[in-house]
Design a protein around this motif. Structure first.
Motif, mmCIF file in Angstrom:
data_model
loop_
_atom_site.group_PDB
_atom_site.id
_atom_site.type_symbol
_atom_site.label_atom_id
_atom_site.label_comp_id
_atom_site.label_asym_id
_atom_site.label_seq_id
_atom_site.Cartn_x
_atom_site.Cartn_y
_atom_site.Cartn_z
ATOM 1 N N ARG A 8 -4.014 -15.534 -11.427
ATOM 2 C CA ARG A 8 -3.480 -15.523 -10.057
ATOM 3 C C ARG A 8 -4.522 -15.045 -9.053
ATOM 4 O O ARG A 8 -4.666 -15.597 -7.956
ATOM 5 N N ALA A 9 -5.284 -14.008 -9.448
ATOM 6 C CA ALA A 9 -6.285 -13.437 -8.527
ATOM 7 C C ALA A 9 -7.383 -14.453 -8.232
ATOM 8 O O ALA A 9 -7.961 -14.465 -7.146
ATOM 9 N N ASP B 296 -5.105 -13.167 -1.215
ATOM 10 C CA ASP B 296 -4.169 -12.087 -0.855
ATOM 11 C C ASP B 296 -3.756 -11.308 -2.105
ATOM 12 O O ASP B 296 -3.630 -10.084 -2.083
ATOM 13 N N TYR B 297 -3.547 -12.062 -3.178
ATOM 14 C CA TYR B 297 -3.171 -11.399 -4.430
ATOM 15 C C TYR B 297 -4.319 -10.518 -4.927
ATOM 16 O O TYR B 297 -4.102 -9.397 -5.401
ATOM 17 N N LEU B 298 -5.557 -11.005 -4.795
ATOM 18 C CA LEU B 298 -6.720 -10.195 -5.200
ATOM 19 C C LEU B 298 -6.764 -8.888 -4.395
ATOM 20 O O LEU B 298 -7.029 -7.818 -4.938
ATOM 21 N N ALA B 299 -6.484 -8.991 -3.089
ATOM 22 C CA ALA B 299 -6.447 -7.772 -2.264
ATOM 23 C C ALA B 299 -5.384 -6.805 -2.799
ATOM 24 O O ALA B 299 -5.586 -5.584 -2.829
ATOM 25 N N ASN B 300 -4.256 -7.351 -3.248
ATOM 26 C CA ASN B 300 -3.210 -6.505 -3.811
ATOM 27 C C ASN B 300 -3.641 -5.868 -5.138
ATOM 28 O O ASN B 300 -3.280 -4.725 -5.429
ATOM 29 N N TRP C 45 2.753 -4.608 -3.246
ATOM 30 C CA TRP C 45 2.020 -4.449 -1.991
ATOM 31 C C TRP C 45 2.527 -5.329 -0.869
ATOM 32 O O TRP C 45 1.952 -5.349 0.219
ATOM 33 N N GLU C 46 3.638 -6.023 -1.132
ATOM 34 C CA GLU C 46 4.275 -6.765 -0.032
ATOM 35 C C GLU C 46 4.765 -5.778 1.019
ATOM 36 O O GLU C 46 4.817 -6.082 2.204
ATOM 37 N N ALA C 47 5.126 -4.563 0.581
ATOM 38 C CA ALA C 47 5.495 -3.493 1.535
ATOM 39 C C ALA C 47 4.339 -2.503 1.614
ATOM 40 O O ALA C 47 3.716 -2.185 0.601
ATOM 41 N N LYS C 48 4.054 -2.038 2.843
ATOM 42 C CA LYS C 48 2.898 -1.162 3.028
ATOM 43 C C LYS C 48 3.298 0.308 3.005
ATOM 44 O O LYS C 48 4.173 0.709 3.780
ATOM 45 N N PRO C 49 2.687 1.136 2.166
ATOM 46 C CA PRO C 49 3.003 2.566 2.187
ATOM 47 C C PRO C 49 2.353 3.266 3.391
ATOM 48 O O PRO C 49 1.454 2.708 4.020
ATOM 49 N N ALA C 50 2.807 4.477 3.695
ATOM 50 C CA ALA C 50 2.248 5.259 4.811
ATOM 51 C C ALA C 50 0.934 5.922 4.366
ATOM 52 O O ALA C 50 0.687 6.058 3.158
ATOM 53 N N PRO C 51 0.095 6.339 5.353
ATOM 54 C CA PRO C 51 -1.210 6.925 4.996
ATOM 55 C C PRO C 51 -1.119 8.189 4.127
ATOM 56 O O PRO C 51 -2.066 8.504 3.417
ATOM 57 N N HIS C 52 -0.002 8.910 4.193
ATOM 58 C CA HIS C 52 0.081 10.112 3.340
ATOM 59 C C HIS C 52 0.687 9.782 1.966
ATOM 60 O O HIS C 52 0.788 10.640 1.113
#
Ligand code: HEM
Length: 394
Positions: A254-255, A260-264, A325-332
């Motif tokens: 897939r990568a 985009d998948y590689l970035a994930n 990684w479809e959803a982005k976590p917060a910086p902390h």
């Protein structure tokens, strides 16, 4: 059979203490501030912390004026000089050099040959970082820098109390390290001198010496810091990324097809295997966090690794799942590069190097991950202790 997720026992112990005692854990001379709220607190209240005493153990390599040990106005001023070289637009211009170095490395593997992917990419990353930041001439001496810096890195990899003892006794390990440092410094000072005289053109060296805002020592320390910090951590991340591509079914395929998948995959690798397992601060004044009093002078550690493997932040945390990684976590919550004013200045460069070099690898026939024991080591640059053995496709 290699497990699908590698566990770092030392850091897992920290996670267990966090579960048992909450976000403030005192252990020996250290106090750990753990979990997303602790990260948010550390990043938002930089006035409560200093890095000078926190990262003293890096001074034998990086020097007393390195960004990593700089606070307050000195930190701001030095960071301003380093920043332009690592800005987004600038990084894009380094891509051809990164690609060429990866091509040369991967292209030299003979079909069926067993290689240590960690060491191979470590060398490619070192050469490409030196070339991109400091030009072709210094890059030709990348192996010279690698050999001498390794002696210094081995020294500071030890317990700081042992390093102090070695220094006090002028033990052979200390004297060898200082000899290595003199060799590195002589070469770096020559490059600074040539740049001041306008003999070499362009690149980061020029922006560091421009306007005489930094002394020669300051320029030397930033150069060595960028070289050492640039490849030590990134090569650890690269090894874990190659491991993930080869260990999980369908990920390589897939990568190869989908950027985009590689970035994930890169993000998911930095989540499960953040090379900086912990980062340090010293309290400049007394304060309270989570109902606990922290005294002035306390040596504090926060931990990307512990946060990244918490189920309340990342559900089913031990599962390697690039699709999360479809959803982005917060910086902390996702902090492989730390945060606040000391957030890694090379974050963009590091993710670009990883992505570009992985893409080169993915264009080749898929290598085989050989049976081996993967033991993580290092708290500032977690890497597989004995490298990563793969067999090039036959
Ligand atoms: C995957 C690779 C990398 C990781 C995981 C990483 C991680 C980190 C972390 C955790 C910090 C400390 C942040 C804090 O305590 O708040 C840091 C600082 C720093 N990193 Fe990186 N780093 C990486 C690559 C690089 C590269 C490629 C460079 C430069 C070429 C670099 C240069 C620096 C410098 C100069 C600092 C000090 C910044 C300051 O104090 O202002 N790093 N890095």
């Amino acid at each position: 059979m290699i497990p699908d997720v590698v566990r770092y026992r030392q850091a897992d112990l920290l996670a267990a203490l966090h579960r048992r005692f909450g976000p403030v854990v005192r252990m020996g001379p250290y106090t750990y501030l753990l979990g997303p709220e602790a990260n948010r607190f550390v990043f938002a209240h930089s006035e409560l912390f200093e890095v000078e005493r926190a990262f003293q153990s890096l001074v034998p390599v990086d020097g007393p004026t390195s960004l990593i040990v700089s606070d307050g106005e000195d930190h701001k001023r030095r960071r301003r000089f380093v920043q332009p070289a690592l800005a987004h637009r600038q990084i894009a211009s380094y891509v051809p050099v990164m690609r060429a170095n990866a091509e040369a490395t991967v292209g030299a593997w003979r079909p069926g040959e067993t290689v240590d992917a960690y060491q191979e990419f470590r060398r490619a990353i070192r050469r490409s970082t030196i070339h991109a930041l400091f030009g072709e001439e210094l890059a030709q001496e990348a192996d010279f820098f690698g050999a001498h810096l390794q002696v210094l890195i081995n020294l500071i990899d030890r317990n700081p109390a042992v390093v102090t003892l070695l220094r006090t006794m002028r033990a052979p390990a200390w004297r060898n390290a200082m000899r290595a440092r003199r060799a590195v410094d002589a070469r770096v000072y020559r490059a600074i001198e040539e740049t001041r005289q306008g003999k070499t053109a362009g690149d980061v060296l020029t922006s560091l010496v421009e306007g005489d805002g930094l002394s020669d020592l300051e320029v030397r320390d930033q150069i060595v810091t960028l070289i050492a910090a640039g490849y030590e951590t990134t090569s650890g991340a690269m090894a874990w990324a190659v491991f993930n591509l080869l260990r999980h079914n369908g990920v390589w395929e897939r990568a190869r097809e989908d950027d985009d998948y590689l970035a994930n995959v890169v993000n998911e690798t930095l989540r499960l295997y953040p090379p900086a397992v912990v980062s340090a601060r010293v309290a400049t004044q007394e304060f309270e966090f989570a109902g606990k009093k922290i005294k002035q002078g306390t040596f504090l550690l926060y931990s990307p690794y512990v946060t990244h493997r918490l189920a309340e932040v990342f559900p089913d945390p031990l599962r390697f799942d690039p699709d999360r990684w479809e959803a982005k976590p917060a910086p902390h919550e996702f902090l492989p590069f730390g945060g606040g004013p000391h957030r890694c200045i090379g974050a963009g460069l590091a993710t670009t190097v990883l992505t570009v070099m992985l893409k080169v690898l993915l264009q080749k026939p898929k290598p085989e991950l050989l049976p081996q024991r993967l033991t993580p080591t290092g708290l500032a640059a977690m890497r597989p202790k004995n490298g990563l053995r793969i067999r090039a496709a036959g």
